[in-house]
Design an enzyme around this catalytic site. Structure first.
Site, PDB file in Angstrom:
ATOM      1  N   ILE A  42     -27.043  30.264 -32.651  1.00 58.52           N
ATOM      2  CA  ILE A  42     -27.419  28.898 -33.017  1.00 58.52           C
ATOM      3  C   ILE A  42     -26.479  27.949 -32.295  1.00 58.52           C
ATOM      4  O   ILE A  42     -25.270  28.180 -32.227  1.00 58.52           O
ATOM      5  CB  ILE A  42     -27.376  28.692 -34.545  1.00 58.52           C
ATOM      6  CG1 ILE A  42     -27.824  27.275 -34.913  1.00 58.52           C
ATOM      7  CG2 ILE A  42     -25.989  28.977 -35.121  1.00 58.52           C
ATOM      8  CD1 ILE A  42     -28.039  27.074 -36.411  1.00 58.52           C
TER       9      ILE A  42
ATOM     10  N   ILE B 266     -22.224  31.398 -32.328  1.00 62.02           N
ATOM     11  CA  ILE B 266     -22.325  29.955 -32.166  1.00 62.02           C
ATOM     12  C   ILE B 266     -22.363  29.632 -30.675  1.00 62.02           C
ATOM     13  O   ILE B 266     -21.473  30.026 -29.927  1.00 62.02           O
ATOM     14  CB  ILE B 266     -21.145  29.235 -32.839  1.00 62.02           C
ATOM     15  CG1 ILE B 266     -20.987  29.706 -34.293  1.00 62.02           C
ATOM     16  CG2 ILE B 266     -21.352  27.724 -32.754  1.00 62.02           C
ATOM     17  CD1 ILE B 266     -22.217  29.516 -35.163  1.00 62.02           C
ATOM     18  N   LYS B 267     -23.408  28.900 -30.272  1.00 68.94           N
ATOM     19  CA  LYS B 267     -23.563  28.549 -28.859  1.00 68.94           C
ATOM     20  C   LYS B 267     -22.807  27.255 -28.551  1.00 68.94           C
ATOM     21  O   LYS B 267     -22.994  26.241 -29.210  1.00 68.94           O
ATOM     22  CB  LYS B 267     -25.042  28.376 -28.504  1.00 68.94           C
ATOM     23  CG  LYS B 267     -25.813  29.683 -28.447  1.00 68.94           C
ATOM     24  CD  LYS B 267     -27.258  29.470 -28.050  1.00 68.94           C
ATOM     25  CE  LYS B 267     -27.412  29.286 -26.556  1.00 68.94           C
ATOM     26  NZ  LYS B 267     -28.852  29.260 -26.163  1.00 68.94           N
ATOM     27  N   ILE B 268     -21.970  27.337 -27.528  1.00 69.35           N
ATOM     28  CA  ILE B 268     -21.178  26.195 -27.068  1.00 69.35           C
ATOM     29  C   ILE B 268     -21.412  26.041 -25.569  1.00 69.35           C
ATOM     30  O   ILE B 268     -21.330  27.022 -24.824  1.00 69.35           O
ATOM     31  CB  ILE B 268     -19.679  26.420 -27.346  1.00 69.35           C
ATOM     32  CG1 ILE B 268     -19.433  26.550 -28.859  1.00 69.35           C
ATOM     33  CG2 ILE B 268     -18.842  25.290 -26.756  1.00 69.35           C
ATOM     34  CD1 ILE B 268     -18.004  26.909 -29.206  1.00 69.35           C
TER      35      ILE B 268
END
Length: 364
Positions: A107, A138-140
């Site tokens: 996400i 977690i997408k960064i």
């Protein structure tokens, strides 16, 4: 065995680049896991914009959020978090069987934060807590501003999917940020064996932009190189993975302590040019310790007719450099290509996110 499991046997895990409430409630995602062999899911703002803007699957939750007085941003994230949490549960068995390597669901932080390190870190930690599942990532984005955020979030013991990587130079910075993050996590007392990461290297968009420039040049030599840059770029990234991560002495010490390598993930693998084979960015990017995340059309094409012939990544660096040398000889400014692609990548996600906010705002 099918072509997806053949890819897995060659070292490439297949994830689905899509998620929606309908996929979850109809059992479609569970079916893809059991029958097709996918072992993970990635999402992005465009995917959620498409999912939440159509049909009635989210109506009940929208009603609840309206009653509670949620603002539009909180409402969108609440719906996305619920989908991701349920998808994590669907992959729980895969996650356990793979010792946490696969069974992952990603996400993304708000794309409008791509130049704000502090806000990115804060939201990454909140999303991780809100989903509340060990197999969430977690997408960064790999923007210059967010490179320190990648390190900081990993250092907090959170698994990270680094997205929007277009150039090998930026990928090397991502590798350095990853190693530093795992080292800090170890110093902070986290069990590094529980932290996982992938580096999402975009493929087809490179061909789209470079092919456009080659078409403008228009010579026979230029047209002969069309459709070759995307694979060449990814193959040079895989070479960097081996040199900058696998063979790095600092990393090797962390790996000896139980840390898992940050796997290259091939993203944007749906073919944009219909003249190219629809599995071009699948069969050409097979190798150990990689992931390929596919839109459903590419997954179906892979299952139907992909020819998996083992490792097509290792030892391809010299041929890839020849492609890049040819592009430079033709006058293609590769540095400019990658700057344009990163800028456009962020802009496209921001645009999709804003459209989603507008749509859900109207429904609220």
């Amino acid at each position: 065995m099918n072509h997806v499991t053949e890819l897995a046997a060659a070292g490439t895990s297949v994830w689905l680049d899509d998620l929606s409430r309908d996929r979850l409630t109809t059992g479609n995602l569970a079916e893809l896991i059991s029958d097709s062999g996918i072992v993970g899911v990635t999402t992005n703002p465009a995917i959620f914009a498409k999912a939440m803007s159509a049909g009635t699957a989210y109506d009940a939750q929208v009603g609840e959020l309206k009653t509670s007085g949620a603002d539009v941003t909180d409402a969108v994230f609440a719906m996305a978090v619920e989908d991701v949490r349920n998808a994590c549960d669907a992959f729980a068995a895969v996650h356990s069987a793979s010792d946490g390597v696969d069974g992952r669901v990603s996400i993304e932080v708000d794309p409008r934060l791509a130049d704000d390190r502090e806000a990115t870190v804060a939201q990454a930690k909140k999303l991780h807590a809100d989903v509340g599942r060990d197999n969430v990532m977690i997408k960064i984005p790999a923007t210059e501003a967010c490179l320190p955020a990648i390190t900081e979030v990993l250092a907090a013991g959170i698994s990270v999917n680094v997205t929007l990587i277009f150039s090998v130079d930026r990928y090397r910075q991502v590798i350095a940020a990853f190693i530093e993050g795992i080292a800090q996590a170890q110093s902070n007392g986290h069990d590094v064996a529980t932290i996982h990461s992938v580096a999402s290297f975009f493929v087809s968009r490179v061909d789209t932009e470079i092919d456009r420039r080659l078409d403008e040049i228009g010579t026979a030599a230029a047209l002969a190189v069309r459709g070759k840059a995307g694979l060449a770029n990814a193959r040079l990234a895989y070479e960097a993975f081996a040199a900058d991560l696998v063979q790095d002495s600092r990393w090797q010490q962390l790996e000896a302590a139980g840390a898992h390598p940050q796997r290259p993930l091939w993203a944007s693998t749906g073919v944009k040019n219909p003249d190219y084979p629809d599995t071009l960015y699948v069969t050409g990017l097979v190798g150990p310790q990689t992931v390929n995340t596919m839109p459903e059309d590419t997954l179906n094409a892979t299952l139907d007719h992909a020819t998996v012939s083992g490792d097509t990544l290792s030892g391809t660096g010299d041929d890839a450099r020849e492609v890049f040398a040819a592009l430079e000889d033709l006058g293609v400014d590769l540095n400019d290509v990658f700057v344009v692609l990163e800028h456009e990548g962020v802009e496209k996600f921001v645009s999709s996110w804003q459209e989603l906010l507008d749509t859900i705002g109207e429904r609220l």
